[in-house]
Design an enzyme around this catalytic site. Structure first.
Site, mmCIF file in Angstrom:
data_model
loop_
_atom_site.group_PDB
_atom_site.id
_atom_site.type_symbol
_atom_site.label_atom_id
_atom_site.label_comp_id
_atom_site.label_asym_id
_atom_site.label_seq_id
_atom_site.Cartn_x
_atom_site.Cartn_y
_atom_site.Cartn_z
ATOM 1 N N CYS A 56 0.826 -1.207 0.000
ATOM 2 C CA CYS A 56 0.000 0.000 0.000
ATOM 3 C C CYS A 56 0.866 1.265 0.000
ATOM 4 O O CYS A 56 1.864 1.360 0.713
ATOM 5 C CB CYS A 56 -0.937 0.004 1.201
ATOM 6 S SG CYS A 56 -2.070 1.408 1.187
ATOM 7 N N CYS A 68 0.209 5.099 6.862
ATOM 8 C CA CYS A 68 -0.454 4.920 8.171
ATOM 9 C C CYS A 68 0.531 4.229 9.124
ATOM 10 O O CYS A 68 0.950 3.086 8.867
ATOM 11 C CB CYS A 68 -1.711 4.092 8.009
ATOM 12 S SG CYS A 68 -2.754 4.703 6.653
ATOM 13 N N CYS A 123 -15.934 -9.763 6.124
ATOM 14 C CA CYS A 123 -15.345 -8.431 5.958
ATOM 15 C C CYS A 123 -14.115 -8.580 5.070
ATOM 16 O O CYS A 123 -13.127 -9.195 5.481
ATOM 17 C CB CYS A 123 -14.909 -7.857 7.295
ATOM 18 S SG CYS A 123 -16.225 -7.775 8.491
ATOM 19 N N CYS A 160 0.383 0.483 10.329
ATOM 20 C CA CYS A 160 -0.030 -0.565 9.391
ATOM 21 C C CYS A 160 1.101 -1.431 8.857
ATOM 22 O O CYS A 160 2.124 -0.934 8.362
ATOM 23 C CB CYS A 160 -0.786 0.062 8.223
ATOM 24 S SG CYS A 160 -1.580 -1.192 7.190
ATOM 25 N N CYS A 189 -19.199 -6.920 4.222
ATOM 26 C CA CYS A 189 -18.547 -5.655 4.534
ATOM 27 C C CYS A 189 -17.277 -5.601 3.698
ATOM 28 O O CYS A 189 -16.593 -6.617 3.547
ATOM 29 C CB CYS A 189 -18.209 -5.603 6.013
ATOM 30 S SG CYS A 189 -17.355 -4.098 6.493
ATOM 31 N N ARG A 247 -17.857 -3.241 18.189
ATOM 32 C CA ARG A 247 -17.044 -4.442 17.953
ATOM 33 C C ARG A 247 -15.717 -4.374 18.706
ATOM 34 O O ARG A 247 -14.930 -3.442 18.508
ATOM 35 C CB ARG A 247 -16.794 -4.623 16.443
ATOM 36 C CG ARG A 247 -16.032 -5.912 16.089
ATOM 37 C CD ARG A 247 -16.046 -6.199 14.583
ATOM 38 N NE ARG A 247 -17.399 -6.146 14.077
ATOM 39 C CZ ARG A 247 -17.833 -5.257 13.172
ATOM 40 N NH1 ARG A 247 -17.005 -4.401 12.648
ATOM 41 N NH2 ARG A 247 -19.086 -5.267 12.784
ATOM 42 N N CYS A 268 -19.419 1.182 8.704
ATOM 43 C CA CYS A 268 -18.719 0.657 9.871
ATOM 44 C C CYS A 268 -17.516 1.573 10.059
ATOM 45 O O CYS A 268 -16.681 1.677 9.156
ATOM 46 C CB CYS A 268 -18.265 -0.770 9.576
ATOM 47 S SG CYS A 268 -17.088 -1.437 10.753
#
Ligand code: SAM
Ligand code: DTB
Ligand code: SF4
Length: 341
Positions: free
Chosen positions: A69, A73, A113, A76, A146, A278, A206
């Site tokens: 990616c 972040c 998900c 991550c 999701c 969650r 979400c």
């Protein structure tokens, strides 16, 4: 903010915050700072009023596109900016995802998900068309779907909805003020824009955050304030504890204090009575008793299955035992609150 409970009056308000408009930071500070058991009692009342007792949503995560990616972040494992042990992979095939989905369904999970390590997606690209194909197939299984694919365009959001997506996951992760400390390649406003596009397309959202990145309790509460100001409240709020990833700037972060986690869950439950809260990443680091306290405080959903995206999650056997020991049963797919008021 200190958890100084000395001058704080006991919880009187037994009403959830809904219908009173956006939560203010001051309101949330007050709720959050009550003596812990009063706070839990308050959250429990809200939970019992809106949800069928002892039901828990089981969601299975699958990383359909891992690693590589472009974003930075700092928590991550999948960012190319950091030297982590994650090897970039290509998009899984429809068949590979269907195999995981069937397995998840037969293990009792009701939501799949699907996560992709992308900055975002747009309509008309080959990759996005493949994702739509995957979604159309998985949606035949009767599971909730999701997806979390990064930034959306308005058209991409509409196409996801048409393909059968139930919910779009796009976390704001922390307060607007703290966000630039953890990500510089996109902005908090970019995240909000995508959430808006998803809601405008009729997708439920979400959206939650991560605790333990060096943010303050105020930052965590400010995240809840922002969530309460969305056009519609999130359908689910995932509360992740940072899984420190070797090679990332946050690798040395200390674990989140359990009572801070419980307080935030309870505050989220009171702020969002009809939302699934969650207990998300970081459960492997929590004892059974700590998890039970999180459920008592109003968490009613977990990621279920041995893996999150790139890191581990409790074994399904251990989770099944925990749920049986607590007397919990899995929520049915597409369940909402038991109280329509
Ligand atoms: N690329 C998409 C995005 O950023 O929205 C989807 C995947 S991203 C991995 C989804 C979410 O996982 C992040 O927003 C963050 O809340 C959570 N997450 C990622 N790494 C994490 C970690 N190490 N610990 C806890 N949560 C994490
Ligand atoms: C969310 O809030 N947490 C999940 C899901 N949404 C996509 C991701 C957790 C990732 C934990 C770190 C990893 O496995 O890489
Ligand atoms: Fe990780 Fe998503 Fe950020 Fe990419 S955009 S680095 S996958 S959290």
């Amino acid at each position: 903010m200190k958890n100084n409970t000395q001058q704080i009056t006991p919880v009187k308000q037994s009403q959830p915050l809904e219908n009173k408009g956006q939560a203010s930071l001051e309101q949330l500070r007050q709720i959050y700072s009550h003596p812990l058991f009063d706070l839990i009692e308050q959250a429990r009342k809200v939970y019992l009023r809106y949800w069928k007792n002892n039901e828990i949503q089981l969601c299975t995560l699958v990383s359909i596109k891992t690693g590589g990616c472009s974003e930075d972040c700092s928590y991550c494992a999948q960012s190319t900016r950091y030297d982590t042990n994650v090897e970039p992979e290509k998009l899984l095939s429809r068949e590979e995802v269907l195999t995981v989905a069937h397995r998840a369904k037969s293990s009792g999970s009701t939501r799949l998900c699907m996560g992709a390590a992308w900055k975002g997606v747009r309509e008309g690209t080959r990759q996005f068309e493949s994702v739509l194909e995957i979604i159309r197939s998985v949606s035949q299984l009767g599971m909730e779907i999701c997806v979390t694919l990064g930034e959306l365009t308005p058209t991409a959001a509409e196409q996801l909805k048409a393909a059968g997506v139930t919910t779009y996951n796009h976390n704001l992760d922390t307060s607007p003020e703290f966000y630039p400390n953890i990500v510089t390649t996109h902005t908090f406003q970019d995240r909000l824009n995508t959430i808006n596009f998803a809601q405008n397309a009729g997708l439920s959202v979400c959206c939650g955050g991560i605790l333990g990145m060096g943010e303050s309790v105020e930052d965590r509460l400010k995240l809840l304030v922002v969530l309460s100001a969305l056009k519609r409240p999130p359908e689910s709020v995932p509360i992740n504890c940072l899984v420190p990833i070797p090679g990332t700037p946050l690798e040395q972060q200390p674990p989140v204090d359990i009572f801070e986690l419980v307080r935030l869950i309870a505050t989220a439950r009171i702020t969002f009575p009809r939302t699934k809260v969650r207990l998300s990443a970081g459960r492997s680091q929590l004892s059974r008793e700590a998890q039970a306290l999180c459920f008592l405080a109003g968490a009613n959903s977990i990621f279920y299955g041995n893996r999150l995206l790139t890191t581990g999650n409790p074994d399904t056997d251990a989770d099944q035992k925990l749920l049986a020991d607590l007397g919990f049963t899995p929520q049915r797919p597409f369940s909402t609150t038991s109280n329509p008021l």
